[in-house]
Scaffold this motif. Structure first.
Motif, PDB file in Angstrom:
ATOM      1  N   ILE A 197       0.813  -1.019  -0.085  1.00 45.95           N
ATOM      2  CA  ILE A 197       0.267  -0.128   0.103  1.00 45.95           C
ATOM      3  C   ILE A 197       0.897   1.391   0.189  1.00 45.95           C
ATOM      4  O   ILE A 197       0.807   2.128  -1.043  1.00 45.95           O
ATOM      5  N   ALA A 198       1.940   1.213   0.880  1.00 52.77           N
ATOM      6  CA  ALA A 198       2.474   2.219   0.636  1.00 52.77           C
ATOM      7  C   ALA A 198       3.466   2.484  -0.157  1.00 52.77           C
ATOM      8  O   ALA A 198       3.719   3.635  -0.974  1.00 52.77           O
ATOM      9  N   HIS A 199       3.773   1.975  -1.365  1.00 54.06           N
ATOM     10  CA  HIS A 199       5.162   2.179  -2.196  1.00 54.06           C
ATOM     11  C   HIS A 199       4.601   1.412  -3.350  1.00 54.06           C
ATOM     12  O   HIS A 199       4.898   1.422  -4.923  1.00 54.06           O
ATOM     13  N   LYS A 200       2.993   0.268  -4.113  1.00 52.48           N
ATOM     14  CA  LYS A 200       3.130  -0.448  -5.127  1.00 52.48           C
ATOM     15  C   LYS A 200       1.549   0.527  -5.607  1.00 52.48           C
ATOM     16  O   LYS A 200       0.400  -0.155  -6.485  1.00 52.48           O
ATOM     17  N   LEU A 201       0.689   1.026  -4.684  1.00 47.06           N
ATOM     18  CA  LEU A 201      -0.743   1.284  -4.669  1.00 47.06           C
ATOM     19  C   LEU A 201      -0.925   2.043  -5.915  1.00 47.06           C
ATOM     20  O   LEU A 201      -0.101   2.893  -5.893  1.00 47.06           O
ATOM     21  N   LYS A 202      -2.414   1.655  -6.242  1.00 51.10           N
ATOM     22  CA  LYS A 202      -2.811   2.401  -7.572  1.00 51.10           C
ATOM     23  C   LYS A 202      -4.049   2.421  -7.796  1.00 51.10           C
ATOM     24  O   LYS A 202      -4.388   1.847  -6.829  1.00 51.10           O
ATOM     25  N   VAL A 203      -4.935   3.690  -8.267  1.00 45.49           N
ATOM     26  CA  VAL A 203      -6.161   4.030  -8.824  1.00 45.49           C
ATOM     27  C   VAL A 203      -6.757   3.792  -9.860  1.00 45.49           C
ATOM     28  O   VAL A 203      -5.759   4.425 -11.141  1.00 45.49           O
ATOM     29  N   LYS A 204      -7.606   4.126 -10.419  1.00 49.04           N
ATOM     30  CA  LYS A 204      -8.462   3.100 -11.499  1.00 49.04           C
ATOM     31  C   LYS A 204     -10.252   3.516 -11.196  1.00 49.04           C
ATOM     32  O   LYS A 204     -10.419   3.604  -9.968  1.00 49.04           O
ATOM     33  N   THR A 205     -10.740   3.817 -11.841  1.00 50.55           N
ATOM     34  CA  THR A 205     -11.886   4.070 -11.886  1.00 50.55           C
ATOM     35  C   THR A 205     -13.090   3.019 -12.977  1.00 50.55           C
ATOM     36  O   THR A 205     -12.300   2.703 -13.759  1.00 50.55           O
ATOM     37  N   VAL A 206     -13.573   2.576 -12.014  1.00 49.61           N
ATOM     38  CA  VAL A 206     -14.679   1.165 -11.985  1.00 49.61           C
ATOM     39  C   VAL A 206     -15.384   2.034 -11.604  1.00 49.61           C
ATOM     40  O   VAL A 206     -16.791   1.786 -10.922  1.00 49.61           O
ATOM     41  N   ASP A 207     -16.569   1.465 -12.870  1.00 49.11           N
ATOM     42  CA  ASP A 207     -18.156   2.020 -12.947  1.00 49.11           C
ATOM     43  C   ASP A 207     -18.486   3.147 -12.147  1.00 49.11           C
ATOM     44  O   ASP A 207     -19.930   3.379 -11.407  1.00 49.11           O
ATOM     45  N   PHE A 208     -17.509   4.179 -12.826  1.00 51.73           N
ATOM     46  CA  PHE A 208     -17.558   5.491 -12.216  1.00 51.73           C
ATOM     47  C   PHE A 208     -17.313   5.601 -10.510  1.00 51.73           C
ATOM     48  O   PHE A 208     -17.600   6.424 -10.171  1.00 51.73           O
ATOM     49  N   LYS A 209     -16.686   4.425  -9.906  1.00 50.87           N
ATOM     50  CA  LYS A 209     -15.868   4.734  -8.394  1.00 50.87           C
ATOM     51  C   LYS A 209     -14.691   4.671  -9.131  1.00 50.87           C
ATOM     52  O   LYS A 209     -14.415   4.315  -9.905  1.00 50.87           O
ATOM     53  N   LYS A 210     -14.015   5.173  -7.875  1.00 52.99           N
ATOM     54  CA  LYS A 210     -12.779   4.641  -7.472  1.00 52.99           C
ATOM     55  C   LYS A 210     -12.358   4.115  -7.272  1.00 52.99           C
ATOM     56  O   LYS A 210     -12.830   3.283  -5.812  1.00 52.99           O
ATOM     57  N   ALA A 211     -11.746   2.883  -7.246  1.00 49.17           N
ATOM     58  CA  ALA A 211     -11.156   1.545  -6.525  1.00 49.17           C
ATOM     59  C   ALA A 211      -9.704   1.044  -6.811  1.00 49.17           C
ATOM     60  O   ALA A 211      -8.943   1.808  -7.803  1.00 49.17           O
ATOM     61  N   TYR A 212      -8.708   0.836  -6.047  1.00 56.02           N
ATOM     62  CA  TYR A 212      -7.957   1.513  -5.115  1.00 56.02           C
ATOM     63  C   TYR A 212      -6.956  -0.080  -5.075  1.00 56.02           C
ATOM     64  O   TYR A 212      -8.312  -1.474  -5.148  1.00 56.02           O
ATOM     65  N   TYR A 213      -5.685  -0.385  -6.166  1.00 57.15           N
ATOM     66  CA  TYR A 213      -5.536  -1.861  -6.710  1.00 57.15           C
ATOM     67  C   TYR A 213      -4.143  -1.671  -6.160  1.00 57.15           C
ATOM     68  O   TYR A 213      -3.296  -0.978  -6.226  1.00 57.15           O
ATOM     69  N   VAL A 214      -3.645  -3.201  -5.825  1.00 54.62           N
ATOM     70  CA  VAL A 214      -2.229  -3.856  -6.258  1.00 54.62           C
ATOM     71  C   VAL A 214      -1.667  -5.378  -6.997  1.00 54.62           C
ATOM     72  O   VAL A 214      -3.423  -5.567  -6.951  1.00 54.62           O
ATOM     73  N   GLU A 215      -1.121  -4.738  -7.708  1.00 50.46           N
ATOM     74  CA  GLU A 215      -0.449  -5.713  -8.602  1.00 50.46           C
ATOM     75  C   GLU A 215       0.012  -6.457  -7.578  1.00 50.46           C
ATOM     76  O   GLU A 215       1.515  -5.874  -7.747  1.00 50.46           O
ATOM     77  N   ILE A 216       0.032  -8.079  -7.466  1.00 51.01           N
ATOM     78  CA  ILE A 216       1.492  -8.687  -6.556  1.00 51.01           C
ATOM     79  C   ILE A 216       1.957  -9.912  -7.725  1.00 51.01           C
ATOM     80  O   ILE A 216       1.109 -11.006  -8.143  1.00 51.01           O
ATOM     81  N   PRO A 217       3.109  -9.567  -8.484  1.00 50.01           N
ATOM     82  CA  PRO A 217       3.690 -11.002  -9.319  1.00 50.01           C
ATOM     83  C   PRO A 217       4.310 -12.292  -8.762  1.00 50.01           C
ATOM     84  O   PRO A 217       4.804 -12.591  -7.523  1.00 50.01           O
ATOM     85  N   MET A 218       3.379 -13.238  -9.330  1.00 49.29           N
ATOM     86  CA  MET A 218       4.306 -14.554  -8.707  1.00 49.29           C
ATOM     87  C   MET A 218       5.670 -14.976  -8.827  1.00 49.29           C
ATOM     88  O   MET A 218       5.732 -14.024 -10.182  1.00 49.29           O
ATOM     89  N   VAL A 219       6.384 -15.137  -8.830  1.00 52.40           N
ATOM     90  CA  VAL A 219       7.568 -16.453  -8.638  1.00 52.40           C
ATOM     91  C   VAL A 219       7.318 -17.186  -9.745  1.00 52.40           C
ATOM     92  O   VAL A 219       6.442 -17.629 -10.574  1.00 52.40           O
ATOM     93  N   GLN A 220       8.553 -16.933 -10.703  1.00 50.63           N
ATOM     94  CA  GLN A 220       8.451 -17.751 -11.828  1.00 50.63           C
ATOM     95  C   GLN A 220       8.424 -19.247 -12.131  1.00 50.63           C
ATOM     96  O   GLN A 220       7.028 -19.397 -12.902  1.00 50.63           O
ATOM     97  N   ASP A 221       8.388 -19.693 -10.981  1.00 53.90           N
ATOM     98  CA  ASP A 221       7.818 -20.719 -11.443  1.00 53.90           C
ATOM     99  C   ASP A 221       6.734 -21.721 -10.667  1.00 53.90           C
ATOM    100  O   ASP A 221       6.809 -22.914  -9.522  1.00 53.90           O
TER     101      ASP A 221
END
Length: 377
Positions: free
Chosen positions: A174-198
């Motif tokens: 939340i401190a370093h990777k937080l993103k914001v977008k609009t979803v159905d006229f609402k503000k959505a807060y989200y983060v994307e977490i990568p999974m390990v390669q294997d």
């Protein structure tokens, strides 16, 4: 258009199975909004009362649409895990094929706290599908080994098993990777977490002893079982399809499950969703169905490699689909199949099979089988 309406009506009236649907259409079993009303039933609920189940699923997809809008409906499928919490205000989607996790919230008050809770829930969700209701916003009891353990690393490149580490990683995201977008006229807060390669290999190791046991019990090669699981679910124990297929090997209770119960286990009825969400039961049942394909439905195929190709294809599109590739007459089909070399059988099943999905299926499984054996050496 009339044929499509008939298909949907028939599914709702009779229940759907992979064989029934594929007899009419080539189907991609990933979830779509269009088929949200035909999702597999919940573990332990509405096993007989289909009307009650239909009402439940309609309510589920309706609740999603109310919160997120009609263009943002996300539902669990074969290779993705989706879970709503927080009265549908927060959700997680794990895409095992892409190796990505998106955790998001549309809570209007204290959205970061809602997102934090959703991240922690995601990281600590247990490796026990029977305890997680995918088709509601019910909370999850966070106990036992997380099902994403070792597949996600925190900011210190450490796996997340305990609550304190999950909490700390949530704060970091939340401190370093937080993103914001609009979803159905609402503000959505989200983060994307990568999974390990294997991540797929890590999940596959969890089932090594179960696969070995089933292989020895039914005489089906381990590499084939692994390839089927990877193709069907990407080793996602929560895998479920709207075609009523469950778990790692995507067993359909009314068809393959019923056959295994009757012809292998001498049991009446069919396996329940709870039964098939148990990884050991699922792998045992899926492998037992291969035993039936090998020793009953396709036992007339003489060449061992041709038989394996036929079994793989039949696991997806039925033994009838395999034989229909060669002739509508069963006796002639078996004779024609046996007159061909294995590479010719493979060509026919990947080029001439009535179902395009079954054609691709055989290609995928044989590819994953080769990859499995290459990684072993």
């Amino acid at each position: 258009m009339k044929r499509f309406i008939f298909l949907l009506s028939a599914i709702m009236l009779t229940g759907c199975s992979r064989e029934f649907v594929e007899s009419m259409y080539d189907v991609n079993y990933e979830p779509t909004n269009r088929f949200a009303k035909n999702l597999a039933q919940l573990p332990g609920q509405y096993t007989k009362d289909t009307a009650a189940f239909d009402a439940l699923v309609n309510s589920f997809s309706g609740n999603i649409e109310k919160r997120w809008g009609s263009k943002e409906i996300r539902i669990a499928g074969k290779s993705n895990y989706v879970k709503y919490i927080d009265n549908y205000l927060s959700r997680t989607e794990v895409n095992f094929s892409k190796g990505t996790i998106v955790v998001e919230t549309i809570a209007s008050t204290e959205p970061k706290e809602h997102l934090r809770k959703a991240i922690i829930t995601t990281l600590l969700t247990p490796d026990n599908p029977s305890q997680v209701d995918l088709f509601s916003s019910k909370s999850i009891k966070l106990e036992g080994q997380p099902f994403l353990y070792k597949q996600v690393l925190d900011e210190d490149n450490q796996p997340i098993q305990w609550s304190w580490r999950a909490n700390r990683f949530a704060d970091y995201l939340i401190a370093h990777k937080l993103k914001v977008k609009t979803v159905d006229f609402k503000k959505a807060y989200y983060v994307e977490i990568p999974m390990v390669q294997d991540q797929i290999r890590i999940r596959s190791y969890q089932y090594a002893s179960i696969v070995r046991k089933a292989s020895r019990k039914y005489g089906i090669p381990e590499d084939l079982i692994y390839a089927i699981i990877k193709t069907e679910s990407s080793f996602n124990p929560y895998a479920v399809s709207w075609a009523n297929a469950y778990g790692l090997m995507q067993v359909v209770p009314k068809t393959a499950g019923r056959d295994v119960f009757k012809l292998v286990k001498n049991r009446s009825g069919q396996p329940s969703p709870e039964y098939l969400f148990n990884p050991e039961n699922n792998i045992d049942t899926g492998t037992a169905y291969f035993y039936l394909l090998k020793n009953r439905y396709l036992k007339g195929v003489r060449n061992p490699l041709s038989l394996e190709y036929s079994m793989i294809s039949a696991y997806n599109g039925g033994a009838g689909g395999v034989l229909n590739t060669f002739s509508r007459n069963r006796t002639r089909a078996m004779r024609d199949l046996n007159s061909l070399q294995p590479n010719q059988v493979y060509w026919a099943l990947t080029k001439k099979h009535p179902s395009s999905e079954s054609r691709r299926y055989l290609e995928k499984v044989t590819k994953f089988k080769k990859e499995f054996n290459a990684n072993k050496t």
